[in-house]
Design a protein around this motif. Structure first.
Motif, mmCIF file in Angstrom:
data_model
loop_
_atom_site.group_PDB
_atom_site.id
_atom_site.type_symbol
_atom_site.label_atom_id
_atom_site.label_comp_id
_atom_site.label_asym_id
_atom_site.label_seq_id
_atom_site.Cartn_x
_atom_site.Cartn_y
_atom_site.Cartn_z
ATOM 1 N N GLN A 1 5.261 9.515 -10.080
ATOM 2 C CA GLN A 1 5.946 9.179 -11.209
ATOM 3 C C GLN A 1 5.130 8.788 -12.604
ATOM 4 O OE1 GLN A 1 8.363 5.661 -10.203
ATOM 5 N NE2 GLN A 1 8.898 6.501 -8.337
ATOM 6 N N SER A 2 3.882 8.239 -12.212
ATOM 7 C CA SER A 2 3.280 7.683 -13.469
ATOM 8 C C SER A 2 1.928 8.527 -13.829
ATOM 9 C CB SER A 2 3.047 6.157 -13.327
ATOM 10 O OG SER A 2 2.325 5.843 -12.381
ATOM 11 N N SER A 3 1.333 9.306 -12.829
ATOM 12 C CA SER A 3 0.138 10.029 -13.035
ATOM 13 C C SER A 3 -0.979 9.151 -13.527
ATOM 14 C CB SER A 3 0.368 11.262 -13.948
ATOM 15 O OG SER A 3 1.521 12.050 -13.411
ATOM 16 N N PRO A 4 -1.329 8.136 -12.820
ATOM 17 C CA PRO A 4 -2.495 7.292 -13.297
ATOM 18 C C PRO A 4 -3.881 7.819 -13.556
ATOM 19 C CG PRO A 4 -1.594 6.348 -11.376
ATOM 20 C CD PRO A 4 -0.787 7.652 -11.722
ATOM 21 N N ASP A 5 -4.591 7.508 -14.204
ATOM 22 C CA ASP A 5 -5.861 8.208 -14.312
ATOM 23 C C ASP A 5 -6.934 7.307 -12.954
ATOM 24 O OD1 ASP A 5 -5.904 9.847 -16.362
ATOM 25 O OD2 ASP A 5 -5.718 8.039 -17.684
ATOM 26 N N VAL A 6 -6.451 5.922 -13.077
ATOM 27 C CA VAL A 6 -7.386 5.107 -12.067
ATOM 28 C C VAL A 6 -6.429 4.017 -11.465
ATOM 29 C CG1 VAL A 6 -9.106 3.408 -11.770
ATOM 30 C CG2 VAL A 6 -9.497 5.097 -13.678
ATOM 31 N N VAL A 7 -6.339 3.927 -10.271
ATOM 32 C CA VAL A 7 -5.491 2.946 -9.392
ATOM 33 C C VAL A 7 -6.521 2.104 -8.938
ATOM 34 C CG1 VAL A 7 -4.125 2.868 -7.363
ATOM 35 C CG2 VAL A 7 -4.293 5.060 -8.690
ATOM 36 N N LEU A 8 -6.095 0.854 -9.104
ATOM 37 C CA LEU A 8 -6.719 -0.460 -8.693
ATOM 38 C C LEU A 8 -6.240 -0.833 -7.331
ATOM 39 C CD1 LEU A 8 -7.548 -0.091 -11.832
ATOM 40 C CD2 LEU A 8 -7.688 -2.715 -11.981
ATOM 41 N N GLY B 1 0.798 -1.170 -0.059
ATOM 42 C CA GLY B 1 -0.036 0.121 0.076
ATOM 43 C C GLY B 1 0.820 1.212 -0.119
ATOM 44 N N ASP B 2 1.826 1.349 0.830
ATOM 45 C CA ASP B 2 2.735 2.516 0.895
ATOM 46 C C ASP B 2 3.563 2.830 -0.381
ATOM 47 O OD1 ASP B 2 4.498 0.183 1.355
ATOM 48 O OD2 ASP B 2 5.651 0.985 2.899
ATOM 49 N N GLU B 3 3.467 1.912 -1.499
ATOM 50 C CA GLU B 3 4.140 2.170 -2.513
ATOM 51 C C GLU B 3 3.461 2.723 -3.787
ATOM 52 O OE1 GLU B 3 5.391 -1.844 -3.449
ATOM 53 O OE2 GLU B 3 7.426 -2.077 -2.281
ATOM 54 N N VAL B 4 2.113 2.902 -3.216
ATOM 55 C CA VAL B 4 1.392 3.394 -4.231
ATOM 56 C C VAL B 4 1.645 4.889 -4.450
ATOM 57 C CG1 VAL B 4 -1.185 4.038 -4.490
ATOM 58 C CG2 VAL B 4 -0.554 1.827 -3.902
ATOM 59 N N PHE B 5 1.913 5.815 -3.559
ATOM 60 C CA PHE B 5 2.059 7.131 -3.596
ATOM 61 C C PHE B 5 3.354 7.754 -4.375
ATOM 62 C CE2 PHE B 5 -0.098 5.896 0.439
ATOM 63 C CZ PHE B 5 -1.222 6.561 0.130
ATOM 64 N N PRO B 6 4.537 7.057 -4.138
ATOM 65 C CA PRO B 6 5.523 7.216 -5.140
ATOM 66 C C PRO B 6 5.228 7.003 -6.606
ATOM 67 C CG PRO B 6 6.265 5.712 -3.547
ATOM 68 C CD PRO B 6 5.008 6.069 -3.194
ATOM 69 N N LEU B 7 4.599 5.729 -6.966
ATOM 70 C CA LEU B 7 4.393 5.381 -8.156
ATOM 71 C C LEU B 7 3.191 6.488 -8.754
ATOM 72 C CD1 LEU B 7 4.296 1.400 -8.253
ATOM 73 C CD2 LEU B 7 5.475 2.993 -9.349
ATOM 74 N N GLU C 1 -7.155 2.218 3.223
ATOM 75 C CA GLU C 1 -6.391 3.328 3.855
ATOM 76 C C GLU C 1 -5.574 4.246 2.699
ATOM 77 O OE1 GLU C 1 -5.208 1.462 8.101
ATOM 78 O OE2 GLU C 1 -3.920 1.049 6.194
ATOM 79 N N VAL C 2 -5.297 3.368 1.679
ATOM 80 C CA VAL C 2 -4.645 4.042 0.459
ATOM 81 C C VAL C 2 -5.696 4.985 -0.202
ATOM 82 C CG1 VAL C 2 -3.422 3.858 -1.677
ATOM 83 C CG2 VAL C 2 -2.995 2.072 0.050
ATOM 84 N N ALA C 3 -6.908 4.416 -0.483
ATOM 85 C CA ALA C 3 -7.937 5.449 -1.095
ATOM 86 C C ALA C 3 -8.271 6.590 -0.396
ATOM 87 C CB ALA C 3 -9.077 4.557 -1.109
ATOM 88 N N ALA C 4 -8.194 6.464 1.230
ATOM 89 C CA ALA C 4 -8.529 7.676 2.002
ATOM 90 C C ALA C 4 -7.426 8.752 1.806
ATOM 91 C CB ALA C 4 -8.645 7.019 3.421
ATOM 92 N N GLN C 5 -6.192 8.145 1.943
ATOM 93 C CA GLN C 5 -4.960 8.974 1.550
ATOM 94 C C GLN C 5 -4.876 9.731 0.353
ATOM 95 O OE1 GLN C 5 -1.920 10.008 3.462
ATOM 96 N NE2 GLN C 5 -3.534 9.468 5.151
ATOM 97 N N LEU C 6 -5.381 9.073 -0.878
ATOM 98 C CA LEU C 6 -5.254 9.590 -2.098
ATOM 99 C C LEU C 6 -6.262 10.640 -2.245
ATOM 100 C CD1 LEU C 6 -5.228 6.209 -4.404
ATOM 101 C CD2 LEU C 6 -3.438 8.210 -4.216
ATOM 102 N N LYS C 7 -7.534 10.535 -1.553
ATOM 103 C CA LYS C 7 -8.457 11.737 -1.337
ATOM 104 C C LYS C 7 -7.854 12.708 -0.641
ATOM 105 C CE LYS C 7 -13.248 12.264 -0.136
ATOM 106 N NZ LYS C 7 -14.567 11.790 0.427
ATOM 107 N N GLU C 8 -7.484 12.340 0.629
ATOM 108 C CA GLU C 8 -6.967 13.418 1.321
ATOM 109 C C GLU C 8 -5.803 14.318 0.920
ATOM 110 O OE1 GLU C 8 -4.738 13.407 5.428
ATOM 111 O OE2 GLU C 8 -6.409 12.133 5.565
#
Length: 201
Positions: free
Chosen positions: A45-52, A36-42, A64-71
């Motif tokens: 770097q890659s500016s995805p439109d949708v994260v699965l 989960g913590d590897e999502v943010f640097p990725l 928790e990752v979804a909440a952090q992305l929103k926050e």
């Protein structure tokens, strides 16, 4: 092209999902990770439109990752794709800011269509799971009761849970007793099991 990033702790699942979705003419896989913590640097770097996002991952779970992305107001949308189609997970994921929730046995073409809808700004939820979630209802547990049950799952003693959560042993016992009563469980381990099965932990 819709750029997608896949976060799942099972390498085989990441590779299979990536391969299947890359066959779609309008989807581009820009990265994968297993924590989960590897999502943010990725994401940076890659500016995805949708994260699965899978739910159960090391370091941070998908909710928790979804909440952090929103926050963090990150310019991408999150879609939970999980084996664990538990009603409580659905409500928690949507509250956290996820834009969709589907299970992994969703056919590839349907998953691709879900990604397109999420990218277009819609909220997409597995209909069977939505119906089950409605019948089960929301979690009756307070945040503290949930924390105590999470700690109790491992078989930790009351004193260990108290020390871990910086509470008195009496307070821990009160929270456990309340959770057991609310869930109509026989003991704290049964309460933790029931809450976990319903996706409330």
């Amino acid at each position: 092209m819709i750029k997608i990033l896949i976060a799942d702790d099972q390498q085989l699942v990441r590779e299979a999902l990536g391969a299947l979705l890359s066959l779609q003419p309008d989807l581009e896989l820009v990265g994968t990770c297993g924590r989960g913590d590897e999502v943010f640097p990725l994401v940076e770097q890659s500016s995805p439109d949708v994260v699965l996002l899978d739910i159960e991952m090391p370091a941070m779970n998908g909710i928790e990752v979804a909440a952090q992305l929103k926050e963090r107001k990150v310019a991408c949308r999150s879609l939970i794709v999980t084996t664990f189609g538990r009603p409580g997970y659905l409500s928690r994921a949507l509250e956290a800011g996820a834009c969709g929730f589907v299970v992994k046995d969703t056919p590839a073409a349907q998953l691709a269509e879900t990604i397109r809808k999420v990218h277009a700004g819609l909220r997409v939820v597995d209909p069977a799971l939505a119906a089950e979630s409605f019948s089960v209802g929301s979690s009756p547990l307070t945040d503290r009761e949930r924390q105590v049950l999470v700690a109790a799952q491992s078989g930790a003693s009351v004193s260990a849970i108290a020390q871990n959560l910086h509470l008195s042993q009496g307070t821990v016992r009160n929270h456990l007793s309340s959770a057991i009563t609310k869930l109509e469980a026989s003991n704290r381990f049964d309460a933790a099991r029931l809450a976990r099965e319903r996706g409330w932990l």
